[in-house]
Write a protein that holds these residues in place. Structure first.
Motif, PDB file in Angstrom:
ATOM      1  N   VAL A  58       7.602  34.670 -13.816  1.00 45.27           N
ATOM      2  CA  VAL A  58       7.577  34.291 -15.231  1.00 45.27           C
ATOM      3  C   VAL A  58       9.010  33.988 -15.631  1.00 45.27           C
ATOM      4  O   VAL A  58       9.906  34.820 -15.467  1.00 45.27           O
ATOM      5  N   LYS A  59       9.237  32.759 -16.140  1.00 43.80           N
ATOM      6  CA  LYS A  59      10.577  32.335 -16.545  1.00 43.80           C
ATOM      7  C   LYS A  59      10.636  32.266 -18.062  1.00 43.80           C
ATOM      8  O   LYS A  59       9.740  31.719 -18.699  1.00 43.80           O
ATOM      9  N   TYR A  61       9.091  29.776 -20.566  1.00 41.26           N
ATOM     10  CA  TYR A  61       9.232  28.445 -20.013  1.00 41.26           C
ATOM     11  C   TYR A  61       8.120  28.129 -19.028  1.00 41.26           C
ATOM     12  O   TYR A  61       7.528  27.062 -19.068  1.00 41.26           O
ATOM     13  N   ASP A  62       7.808  29.083 -18.133  1.00 45.63           N
ATOM     14  CA  ASP A  62       6.848  28.783 -17.077  1.00 45.63           C
ATOM     15  C   ASP A  62       6.320  30.075 -16.460  1.00 45.63           C
ATOM     16  O   ASP A  62       7.024  31.090 -16.429  1.00 45.63           O
ATOM     17  N   ILE A  63       5.089  30.031 -15.978  1.00 46.27           N
ATOM     18  CA  ILE A  63       4.542  31.066 -15.111  1.00 46.27           C
ATOM     19  C   ILE A  63       4.220  30.346 -13.805  1.00 46.27           C
ATOM     20  O   ILE A  63       3.320  29.521 -13.754  1.00 46.27           O
ATOM     21  N   GLU A  64       4.985  30.656 -12.771  1.00 42.05           N
ATOM     22  CA  GLU A  64       4.924  29.896 -11.524  1.00 42.05           C
ATOM     23  C   GLU A  64       4.314  30.731 -10.401  1.00 42.05           C
ATOM     24  O   GLU A  64       4.673  31.891 -10.205  1.00 42.05           O
ATOM     25  N   ASN A  65       3.393  30.115  -9.664  1.00 44.19           N
ATOM     26  CA  ASN A  65       2.820  30.743  -8.475  1.00 44.19           C
ATOM     27  C   ASN A  65       3.803  30.546  -7.322  1.00 44.19           C
ATOM     28  O   ASN A  65       4.191  29.419  -7.024  1.00 44.19           O
ATOM     29  N   THR A  66       4.208  31.638  -6.656  1.00 45.68           N
ATOM     30  CA  THR A  66       5.275  31.528  -5.653  1.00 45.68           C
ATOM     31  C   THR A  66       4.775  31.446  -4.220  1.00 45.68           C
ATOM     32  O   THR A  66       5.427  31.936  -3.307  1.00 45.68           O
ATOM     33  N   TYR A 119      14.022  19.558 -23.689  1.00 44.40           N
ATOM     34  CA  TYR A 119      13.453  20.378 -24.765  1.00 44.40           C
ATOM     35  C   TYR A 119      14.494  20.631 -25.841  1.00 44.40           C
ATOM     36  O   TYR A 119      14.214  20.519 -27.023  1.00 44.40           O
ATOM     37  N   LEU A 146      14.889  24.481 -14.329  1.00 41.30           N
ATOM     38  CA  LEU A 146      14.423  24.241 -15.698  1.00 41.30           C
ATOM     39  C   LEU A 146      14.537  22.755 -16.017  1.00 41.30           C
ATOM     40  O   LEU A 146      15.291  22.344 -16.879  1.00 41.30           O
ATOM     41  N   LYS A 147      13.748  21.964 -15.335  1.00 40.03           N
ATOM     42  CA  LYS A 147      13.853  20.509 -15.432  1.00 40.03           C
ATOM     43  C   LYS A 147      13.660  20.004 -16.852  1.00 40.03           C
ATOM     44  O   LYS A 147      14.357  19.111 -17.299  1.00 40.03           O
ATOM     45  N   ASP A 148      12.742  20.585 -17.569  1.00 42.67           N
ATOM     46  CA  ASP A 148      12.412  20.070 -18.893  1.00 42.67           C
ATOM     47  C   ASP A 148      13.177  20.753 -20.013  1.00 42.67           C
ATOM     48  O   ASP A 148      13.077  20.356 -21.156  1.00 42.67           O
TER      49      ASP A 148
END
Length: 189
Positions: A45-46, A32-37, A95, A89-91
């Motif tokens: 990583v989600k 879903y996403d790789i987010e910088n925290t 999806y 998980l907004k999108d």
């Protein structure tokens, strides 16, 4: 039915990409996403998917991150609350809705491709039939031309044979004349 949510936190972007690749190769999940925290270079990583798939993907990623000494933490949430879906998980809910639409579009595009393929096949068959017709029309001429060529070749071969025979006869008669002349000359001496 809601999908499970898996998250793993590691140090460094390259490690995040590496474990995301490992998870995608290990199980049938969607990254879903790789987010910088926002601190110390940690990356989250989600992934989403079936509970078993997410569990196996997270455990494989955890082992990979531990090998590189970049593992921070990880978790799997089997059926997240609506609040979690909406917040993190907004999108994903949109999806899931569009996934059905995409499947319908895929079916339509497959039907269109099949129709175009059938049209192309029909055109190719028509072109082949026309070629065969023209070959049949040209065939008698071709056969006649081949027969004429064969006859000419046979005539040329016969002429060459006749010339060779006549040349051989001439040489034979010349040699005979020489022999007889030489015999006569010997007798005169």
């Amino acid at each position: 039915m809601k999908q499970a949510l898996g998250m793993i936190e590691v140090r460094g972007l390259s490690t995040g990409i590496l474990i995301a690749d490992t998870m995608a190769k290990t199980a049938n999940i969607q990254i879903y996403d790789i987010e910088n925290t926002k601190g110390l270079g940690y990356m989250t990583v989600k992934v989403v998917g079936d509970v078993g798939a997410v569990n196996s993907a997270i455990s494989a990623a955890k082992q990979e991150a531990i090998e590189y000494g970049k593992y921070i933490s990880s978790t799997v949430i089997p059926r997240p609350n609506d609040f979690i879906y909406d917040t993190f998980l907004k999108d994903i809910s949109s999806y899931e809705k569009t996934k059905d639409d995409r499947e319908k579009e895929d079916v339509k595009s497959v039907e269109i491709i099949e129709e175009k393929t059938e049209e192309i096949t029909v055109k190719e068959e028509t072109a082949k039939k026309e070629e065969l017709k023209t070959e049949k029309k040209d065939a008698p001429d071709t056969i006649i031309k081949e027969e004429i060529i064969e006859e000419k070749i046979e005539d040329n071969v016969e002429e060459v044979i006749v010339k060779e025979i006549s040349e051989d006869k001439e040489e034979h008669t010349k040699s005979n004349l020489k022999n007889t002349n030489s015999k006569k000359n010997k007798k005169k001496k």
